[in-house]
Design a protein around this motif. Structure first.
Motif, PDB file in Angstrom:
ATOM      1  N   CYS A 193       0.835  -1.209   0.000  1.00  0.00           N
ATOM      2  CA  CYS A 193       0.000   0.000   0.000  1.00  0.00           C
ATOM      3  C   CYS A 193       0.867   1.255   0.000  1.00  0.00           C
ATOM      4  N   SER A 194       1.922   1.249   0.799  1.00  0.00           N
ATOM      5  CA  SER A 194       2.821   2.407   0.853  1.00  0.00           C
ATOM      6  C   SER A 194       3.435   2.687  -0.511  1.00  0.00           C
ATOM      7  N   HIS A 195       3.794   1.626  -1.227  1.00  0.00           N
ATOM      8  CA  HIS A 195       4.374   1.795  -2.561  1.00  0.00           C
ATOM      9  C   HIS A 195       3.349   2.382  -3.527  1.00  0.00           C
ATOM     10  N   ALA A 196       2.120   1.887  -3.473  1.00  0.00           N
ATOM     11  CA  ALA A 196       1.061   2.435  -4.331  1.00  0.00           C
ATOM     12  C   ALA A 196       0.791   3.897  -4.000  1.00  0.00           C
ATOM     13  N   GLU A 197       0.778   4.226  -2.717  1.00  0.00           N
ATOM     14  CA  GLU A 197       0.559   5.612  -2.300  1.00  0.00           C
ATOM     15  C   GLU A 197       1.680   6.523  -2.783  1.00  0.00           C
ATOM     16  N   ALA A 198       2.914   6.003  -2.765  1.00  0.00           N
ATOM     17  CA  ALA A 198       4.050   6.791  -3.249  1.00  0.00           C
ATOM     18  C   ALA A 198       3.947   7.034  -4.749  1.00  0.00           C
ATOM     19  N   LEU A 199       3.502   6.033  -5.491  1.00  0.00           N
ATOM     20  CA  LEU A 199       3.309   6.202  -6.933  1.00  0.00           C
ATOM     21  C   LEU A 199       2.236   7.255  -7.209  1.00  0.00           C
ATOM     22  N   ILE A 200       1.191   7.253  -6.402  1.00  0.00           N
ATOM     23  CA  ILE A 200       0.148   8.277  -6.550  1.00  0.00           C
ATOM     24  C   ILE A 200       0.723   9.658  -6.247  1.00  0.00           C
ATOM     25  N   ALA A 201       1.523   9.750  -5.181  1.00  0.00           N
ATOM     26  CA  ALA A 201       2.142  11.035  -4.821  1.00  0.00           C
ATOM     27  C   ALA A 201       3.028  11.555  -5.944  1.00  0.00           C
ATOM     28  N   CYS A 202       3.666  10.629  -6.684  1.00  0.00           N
ATOM     29  CA  CYS A 202       4.532  11.014  -7.818  1.00  0.00           C
ATOM     30  C   CYS A 202       3.728  11.214  -9.104  1.00  0.00           C
ATOM     31  N   ARG A 203       2.401  11.090  -9.012  1.00  0.00           N
ATOM     32  CA  ARG A 203       1.494  11.250 -10.156  1.00  0.00           C
ATOM     33  C   ARG A 203       1.737  10.209 -11.251  1.00  0.00           C
ATOM     34  N   ARG A 204       2.211   9.070 -10.845  1.00  0.00           N
ATOM     35  CA  ARG A 204       2.382   7.950 -11.771  1.00  0.00           C
ATOM     36  C   ARG A 204       1.155   7.054 -11.627  1.00  0.00           C
ATOM     37  N   TYR A 205       0.027   7.573 -12.069  1.00  0.00           N
ATOM     38  CA  TYR A 205      -1.244   6.921 -11.803  1.00  0.00           C
ATOM     39  C   TYR A 205      -1.403   5.558 -12.472  1.00  0.00           C
ATOM     40  N   PRO A 206      -1.022   5.387 -13.735  1.00  0.00           N
ATOM     41  CA  PRO A 206      -1.136   4.041 -14.332  1.00  0.00           C
ATOM     42  C   PRO A 206      -0.312   3.005 -13.572  1.00  0.00           C
ATOM     43  N   ASP A 207       0.915   3.383 -13.167  1.00  0.00           N
ATOM     44  CA  ASP A 207       1.754   2.468 -12.389  1.00  0.00           C
ATOM     45  C   ASP A 207       1.117   2.174 -11.035  1.00  0.00           C
ATOM     46  N   ALA A 208       0.530   3.204 -10.436  1.00  0.00           N
ATOM     47  CA  ALA A 208      -0.122   3.017  -9.138  1.00  0.00           C
ATOM     48  C   ALA A 208      -1.284   2.039  -9.248  1.00  0.00           C
ATOM     49  N   LEU A 209      -2.112   2.219 -10.265  1.00  0.00           N
ATOM     50  CA  LEU A 209      -3.266   1.337 -10.429  1.00  0.00           C
ATOM     51  C   LEU A 209      -2.841  -0.101 -10.720  1.00  0.00           C
ATOM     52  N   LYS A 210      -1.751  -0.254 -11.443  1.00  0.00           N
ATOM     53  CA  LYS A 210      -1.221  -1.602 -11.683  1.00  0.00           C
ATOM     54  C   LYS A 210      -0.779  -2.235 -10.373  1.00  0.00           C
ATOM     55  N   SER A 211      -0.098  -1.448  -9.529  1.00  0.00           N
ATOM     56  CA  SER A 211       0.340  -1.935  -8.224  1.00  0.00           C
ATOM     57  C   SER A 211      -0.854  -2.249  -7.334  1.00  0.00           C
ATOM     58  N   ILE A 212      -1.856  -1.402  -7.358  1.00  0.00           N
ATOM     59  CA  ILE A 212      -3.052  -1.586  -6.531  1.00  0.00           C
ATOM     60  C   ILE A 212      -3.810  -2.847  -6.935  1.00  0.00           C
ATOM     61  N   SER A 213      -3.787  -3.180  -8.216  1.00  0.00           N
ATOM     62  CA  SER A 213      -4.504  -4.369  -8.693  1.00  0.00           C
ATOM     63  C   SER A 213      -3.970  -5.655  -8.056  1.00  0.00           C
ATOM     64  N   LEU A 214      -2.736  -5.610  -7.537  1.00  0.00           N
ATOM     65  CA  LEU A 214      -2.122  -6.790  -6.933  1.00  0.00           C
ATOM     66  C   LEU A 214      -2.402  -6.901  -5.436  1.00  0.00           C
ATOM     67  N   LEU A 215      -3.045  -5.881  -4.853  1.00  0.00           N
ATOM     68  CA  LEU A 215      -3.339  -5.914  -3.422  1.00  0.00           C
ATOM     69  C   LEU A 215      -4.405  -6.947  -3.102  1.00  0.00           C
ATOM     70  N   GLN A 216      -4.380  -7.412  -1.859  1.00  0.00           N
ATOM     71  CA  GLN A 216      -5.423  -8.345  -1.448  1.00  0.00           C
ATOM     72  C   GLN A 216      -6.760  -7.614  -1.399  1.00  0.00           C
ATOM     73  N   PRO A 217      -7.853  -8.315  -1.717  1.00  0.00           N
ATOM     74  CA  PRO A 217      -9.172  -7.674  -1.767  1.00  0.00           C
ATOM     75  C   PRO A 217      -9.551  -7.039  -0.435  1.00  0.00           C
ATOM     76  N   GLY A 218     -10.311  -5.960  -0.526  1.00  0.00           N
ATOM     77  CA  GLY A 218     -10.783  -5.293   0.673  1.00  0.00           C
ATOM     78  C   GLY A 218     -10.969  -3.808   0.453  1.00  0.00           C
ATOM     79  N   VAL A 219     -11.318  -3.124   1.510  1.00  0.00           N
ATOM     80  CA  VAL A 219     -11.615  -1.692   1.432  1.00  0.00           C
ATOM     81  C   VAL A 219     -10.363  -0.880   1.094  1.00  0.00           C
ATOM     82  N   ASP A 220      -9.211  -1.275   1.649  1.00  0.00           N
ATOM     83  CA  ASP A 220      -7.970  -0.551   1.331  1.00  0.00           C
ATOM     84  C   ASP A 220      -7.721  -0.540  -0.175  1.00  0.00           C
ATOM     85  N   LYS A 221      -7.900  -1.689  -0.806  1.00  0.00           N
ATOM     86  CA  LYS A 221      -7.668  -1.790  -2.248  1.00  0.00           C
ATOM     87  C   LYS A 221      -8.642  -0.914  -3.017  1.00  0.00           C
TER      88      LYS A 221
END
Length: 310
Positions: A193-221
């Motif tokens: 999650c921290s890595h995905a949040e960092a990608l969002i902070a860097c405005r690398r949204y496609p990379d962030a969404l790709k990273s987020i897709s690998l998270l375990q299911p749930g509200v955080d994802k």
């Protein structure tokens, strides 16, 4: 005895030319003296020289692994221990140091494997048994933590993101730190999650969404998915993700807050669409920009979406 090794292709760091067995022994002895004085940095340096001068000797690699462990350079210690075992498969100290290095890297399962191999060599080794017992306890704690983390991911326990953009340098540092953590703990939900949040902070949204897709299911994802989507101006997808999250966690304040934000953007986009029809585009867009600026947020993705209505 001095001899030369000529290597055409790039190889190990020590394959750089002149080898000298006698000088290697002297360097190793000096390293051991420093190790005895608890000057582990100096010991590491001399053991490194010993390996460079005579890389085929297992003892030198094993000794540097010991110094690396004292310096908490666990990755180096793990590599050195493996090199020692490669050269002497009966070197029990190398197996112990391999296990200690993996334990330092927070890899209890891998550590246990090395300690078990040490016990195969010497079933009476108290050091190997202690290491194995410690790693078993660590495995138990890791399993309990993973279950707790999984439950937290489902509930959406992580705090929400700020919609105030970070400075570029701060965002880059955040990403660099998260990449190091991800390399060390690739299976950790919090680190992912921290890595995905960092990608969002860097405005690398496609990379962030790709990273987020690998998270375990749930509200955080779902929440992070929506954070990436609205910043890409995909408000409908963000709204859908948050609606699904609200069904899983009715009391999630971060999801509720982001849902209100996305809805406000949707209303403003709708106002822009109406303005297009009424010939009031410039006036309405100016109002939207003023609203964003007053709230300290103006993302290029939102600007693009507004311009698309002109």
């Amino acid at each position: 005895m001095i001899y030369m090794i000529i290597q055409a292709d790039a190889g190990p760091w020590w394959a750089d030319g002149e080898y000298d067995d006698d000088a290697a022994e002297r360097a190793n002895d000096t390293g051991t003296e420093f190790f005895g004085r608890q000057d582990y940095c100096a010991a590491f340096t001399h053991y490194t020289e010993a390996i460079r001068l005579c890389p085929r000797k297992a003892t030198f690699h094993c000794n540097r692994a010991a110094a690396a462990l004292k310096l908490q350079r666990f990755s180096i210690a793990a590599t050195d221990a493996r090199q020692a075992i490669k050269r002497d498969s009966q070197n029990i100290k190398a197996y112990l140091r391999a296990g200690q290095a993996q334990a330092g890297l927070k890899k209890p399962e891998e550590a246990a494997r090395w300690f078990r191999r040490a016990l195969l060599l010497d079933k009476t080794s108290s050091a190997a048994q202690r290491g194995l017992d410690t790693t078993k306890r660590a495995q138990g704690r890791a399993h309990a933590a993973a279950l707790q983390e999984q439950a937290g991911a489902g509930r959406g326990d992580r705090p929400g993101l700020s919609r105030q953009p970070l400075e570029a340098e701060e965002a880059a540092q955040m990403l660099h730190s998260s990449e190091g953590m991800l390399k060390a703990q690739p299976a950790s939900h919090a680190v992912q999650c921290s890595h995905a949040e960092a990608l969002i902070a860097c405005r690398r949204y496609p990379d962030a969404l790709k990273s987020i897709s690998l998270l375990q299911p749930g509200v955080d994802k779902l929440y992070l998915q929506a954070e990436g989507q609205w910043r890409q101006a995909d408000l409908a997808a963000a709204h859908a993700a948050l609606s699904e999250a609200s069904q899983q966690a009715v009391s999630s304040s971060k999801c509720a807050g982001l849902q209100l934000w996305v809805q406000s953007l949707q209303h403003r986009m709708h106002a822009a669409e109406i303005a297009c029809e009424d010939g009031m585009v410039l006036h309405i867009c100016a109002q939207q920009q003023d609203h964003m600026l007053r709230h300290g947020v103006w993302h290029h993705s939102v600007a693009t979406l507004l311009r698309s209505q002109i």
